[in-house]
Design a protein around this motif. Structure first.
Motif, short mmCIF file in Angstrom:
data_model
loop_
_atom_site.label_atom_id
_atom_site.label_comp_id
_atom_site.label_asym_id
_atom_site.label_seq_id
_atom_site.Cartn_x
_atom_site.Cartn_y
_atom_site.Cartn_z
N LEU A 565 0.83 -1.21 0.00
CA LEU A 565 0.00 0.00 0.00
C LEU A 565 0.86 1.26 0.00
N THR A 566 0.49 2.22 -0.79
CA THR A 566 1.17 3.51 -0.76
C THR A 566 0.26 4.60 -0.21
N GLY A 567 -1.06 4.44 -0.36
CA GLY A 567 -1.99 5.45 0.13
C GLY A 567 -2.04 6.70 -0.72
N THR A 568 -1.48 6.63 -1.93
CA THR A 568 -1.54 7.78 -2.82
C THR A 568 -1.82 7.27 -4.23
N ASN A 569 -2.00 8.18 -5.17
CA ASN A 569 -2.24 7.78 -6.55
C ASN A 569 -2.08 8.98 -7.47
N VAL A 570 -0.95 9.04 -8.18
CA VAL A 570 -0.72 10.09 -9.18
C VAL A 570 -0.32 9.44 -10.50
N MET A 571 -1.03 8.38 -10.84
CA MET A 571 -0.79 7.62 -12.08
C MET A 571 0.52 6.83 -11.99
N ASP A 572 1.19 6.66 -13.13
CA ASP A 572 2.36 5.79 -13.21
C ASP A 572 3.63 6.60 -13.41
N ILE A 573 4.75 5.95 -13.07
CA ILE A 573 6.07 6.56 -13.25
C ILE A 573 6.97 5.58 -13.99
N GLN A 574 7.69 6.08 -14.98
CA GLN A 574 8.69 5.29 -15.67
C GLN A 574 10.06 5.94 -15.52
N ALA A 575 11.08 5.10 -15.33
CA ALA A 575 12.46 5.58 -15.24
C ALA A 575 13.33 4.74 -16.16
N ILE A 576 14.12 5.42 -17.00
CA ILE A 576 15.11 4.77 -17.86
C ILE A 576 16.48 5.22 -17.38
N LEU A 577 17.32 4.26 -16.95
CA LEU A 577 18.66 4.58 -16.49
C LEU A 577 19.67 3.94 -17.44
N ILE A 578 20.61 4.74 -17.92
CA ILE A 578 21.59 4.29 -18.90
C ILE A 578 22.97 4.83 -18.51
N ARG A 579 23.95 3.94 -18.49
CA ARG A 579 25.32 4.40 -18.30
C ARG A 579 26.25 3.56 -19.18
N ALA A 580 27.35 4.18 -19.56
CA ALA A 580 28.29 3.51 -20.44
C ALA A 580 28.94 2.33 -19.71
N VAL A 581 29.17 1.27 -20.44
CA VAL A 581 29.86 0.11 -19.89
C VAL A 581 31.32 0.47 -19.69
N GLU A 582 31.83 0.20 -18.49
CA GLU A 582 33.22 0.53 -18.21
C GLU A 582 34.15 -0.33 -19.05
N LYS A 583 35.16 0.31 -19.61
CA LYS A 583 36.13 -0.43 -20.41
C LYS A 583 37.08 -1.21 -19.52
N SER A 584 37.31 -2.45 -19.87
CA SER A 584 38.21 -3.29 -19.06
C SER A 584 39.67 -2.99 -19.38
#
Length: 584
Positions: A565-584
């Motif tokens: 339960l959150t007890g609130t409602n402001v529709m949906d949220i999407q998050a896209i997280l992107i970071r470069a792959v570290e070079k070995s």
């Protein structure tokens, strides 16, 4: 009891909001305020339960000061994208939870009887202060409001979903419950979010309270999503059953939600500004938690305190469009024939102030603030994302590939032009309100190749039901994004994704995505291949609209977002997280 002549206290509304403490990243989020063991085995497997509401697998439970110190020590690379995404989601929720939201917005200053100060305008309470409310988040809003108002509150009535008090009690969310001997009467109704006899009982009680007010009274109205089903009051002699039957007939013939709301408002005593009119000449102040794209005051909970922009003629046109005009109950015909032909003039609402306290935009802005604090270049795409979930997933996949191409310094080549064209075409199909995609794409171009990127969005997608499975729009969106990223990656060397670490999260802020216990899910480009190793065919699950079953079976439910339960409602949220792959 009258209070005329009392010295002035001031209740300030929409004052400067204090930012909540930064949330600690978590693997599975539990929105509660005391230590508890979950009945859900996935939560129990998470390892520990913090009294501050976060379960974190493999980490000790920390107090807030330790938590802040731990965050400041943690480097961006040492923390997983999943930890970051869930921390952002929890932070967004925290800023629109009813109690903190009300406490940031309402302050009682001075002694004696109050004046209500709304964005600099003071409204003296010459006699009594009353409270009414309706919606999924209203119980928590009312509890916080009563704490602030104290003895200044004369009486209150709220309509809330059936079973919510027991559920919140069981979840340990004491701050969202009224205290013993409260002056606010709670009526539960609208089982399964459908108007019923109990909801009607509460609506009648609210109507009677409003009708008894005088020019010296002040009415505080608390409104949140779900309020429409909790405020059913058909205009006599229409019966509730007749109104609901007509609404279902319209829905079965393909009427849009906007058309359904117009008919509901036309046939209602309280919707479409009716509550505000009944409360006249009392001063009315509405505090609103929006669950509607664009925050339109006349649509949220069907606009009980907002001037309606529609008339009985609009209602008649809709009934004609769906061939129902000659199949109406006599009671409905009688009401329509006697209704005013024009909406109530806006000047008749001069005694009303409507204030949006919380919305998807507010939640996304907090998530963006926290993302920047974690070192991301954070961009807000839109708080009004809508449309068929498959097309929205395609839009997100194209954006992800464009960002990854930028990390490889290839965004200005032919492939970048193709991806930008795809994004523009998809956005045009979806018709997302207020989206300035050219500006957004320009912002993407301005990002450096070494800084991780966070793209945030919100709204409500739709799912075309073709199967009989179990799921919700957020879980299906995550699964479709996972499939899209897999297909793009399968193109081989031309795919820019191999240069990036990617995570996508979609979650419902009310904590319930469809008829499931999950709020949503997250995915990465490797999801489809890893699922195949477990004998799970993503496309088969999607054909059956069975996203919840997929995520429950895949890696033991590890990719489900379970908040409770959150007890609130402001529709949906999407998050896209992107970071470069570290070079070995």
């Amino acid at each position: 009891m009258g209070r005329a002549g009392c010295p002035a206290a001031i209740l300030s509304v929409a004052g400067r909001a204090e930012r909540p403490a930064r949330s600690r990243p978590a693997v599975i989020v539990s929105i509660c305020h005391r230590p508890r063991r979950s009945r859900d085995p996935r939560l129990e497997a998470a390892g520990c339960f913090s009294p501050w509401g976060v379960a974190s697998a493999g980490r000790e439970c920390r107090s807030p000061p330790q938590e802040a110190e731990w965050l400041s020590r943690g480097s961006l690379c040492a923390m997983s994208l999943r930890e970051h995404a869930l921390s952002l989601f929890r932070g967004a929720l925290g800023t629109v939870r009813p109690a903190p939201m009300l406490r940031r917005a309402l302050k009682l200053q001075g002694d004696g009887c109050p004046q209500l100060l709304v964005k600099g305008q003071a409204f003296p309470v010459k006699r009594d202060l009353y409270l009414v409310g309706f919606g999924k988040a209203v119980l928590g809003m009312a509890a916080a409001a009563e704490d602030i108002l104290g003895d200044h509150l004369t009486r209150g009535i709220i309509n809330v979903p059936l079973g919510i008090q027991e559920s919140l009690q069981r979840a340990g969310m004491q701050e969202m419950l009224l205290k013993p001997h409260s002056r606010i009467q709670v009526i539960e109704g609208a089982k399964n979010n459908l108007p019923d006899a109990e909801a009607l009982k509460g609506a009648v009680a609210i109507q009677e309270l409003a009708e008894g007010l005088t020019a010296d009274d002040l009415l505080l109205v608390l409104i949140s999503g779900g309020g429409s089903a909790l405020l059913p009051a058909p205009i006599p002699p229409i019966l509730l059953e007749e109104k609901e039957k007509l609404t279902k007939m319209l829905a079965s013939r393909g009427a849009a939600i906007q058309e359904l709301n117009i008919v509901r408002k036309t046939l209602s005593v309280l919707k479409g500004g009716g509550l505000a009119q009944l409360a006249h000449p009392a001063r009315v102040v509405s505090l609103i938690l929006s669950d509607v794209i664009g925050d339109p005051l006349d649509i949220i909970a069907s606009g009980p305190t907002a001037a309606s922009s529609h008339s009985v003629q609009d209602c008649l046109q809709i009934l004609t469009k769906y061939n129902l005009l000659h199949d109406l109950p006599k009671s409905v015909e009688m009401v329509l024939s006697s209704s005013p032909t024009k909406p109530t003039a806006p000047e008749n609402y001069s005694h009303v102030s409507n204030i949006i306290l919380g919305s998807n935009t507010v939640a996304l802005e907090e998530a963006r603030r926290q993302a920047e604090g974690l070192g991301y270049a954070a961009l807000l795409l839109s708080a009004a994302v809508r449309g068929e979930v498959g097309r929205v997933a395609a839009l997100y996949c194209q954006l992800i590939q464009l960002v990854c191409l930028g990390f490889a310094s290839l965004a200005e080549g032919p492939l970048g032009d193709q991806l930008r064209g795809n994004v523009l075409q998809l956005a045009a199909e979806l018709q997302i309100p207020g989206l300035d995609l050219d500006e957004f794409l320009q912002a993407l171009r301005g990002l450096g190749p070494d800084r991780p990127v966070c793209i945030l969005a919100g709204g409500e997608t739709t799912v075309q039901l073709r199967g009989t499975g179990k799921g919700g729009r957020n879980q299906e969106l995550a699964l479709r994004v996972g499939l899209g990223l897999h297909k793009a990656q399968a193109t081989g060397a031309s795919s820019p994704q191999g240069r990036c670490e990617i995570l996508f999260l979609s979650g419902g802020t009310d904590g319930q995505d469809g008829p499931t216990e999950a709020a949503g899910a997250f995915c990465s480009p490797g999801l489809v291949a890893e699922a195949l190793q477990e004998g799970l065919d993503v496309e088969a699950f999607l054909r059956n609209n069975d996203s919840y079953t997929f995520f429950s079976q895949f890696q033991g439910g590890h990719h489900l977002l379970v908040t409770g339960l959150t007890g609130t409602n402001v529709m949906d949220i999407q998050a896209i997280l992107i970071r470069a792959v570290e070079k070995s």
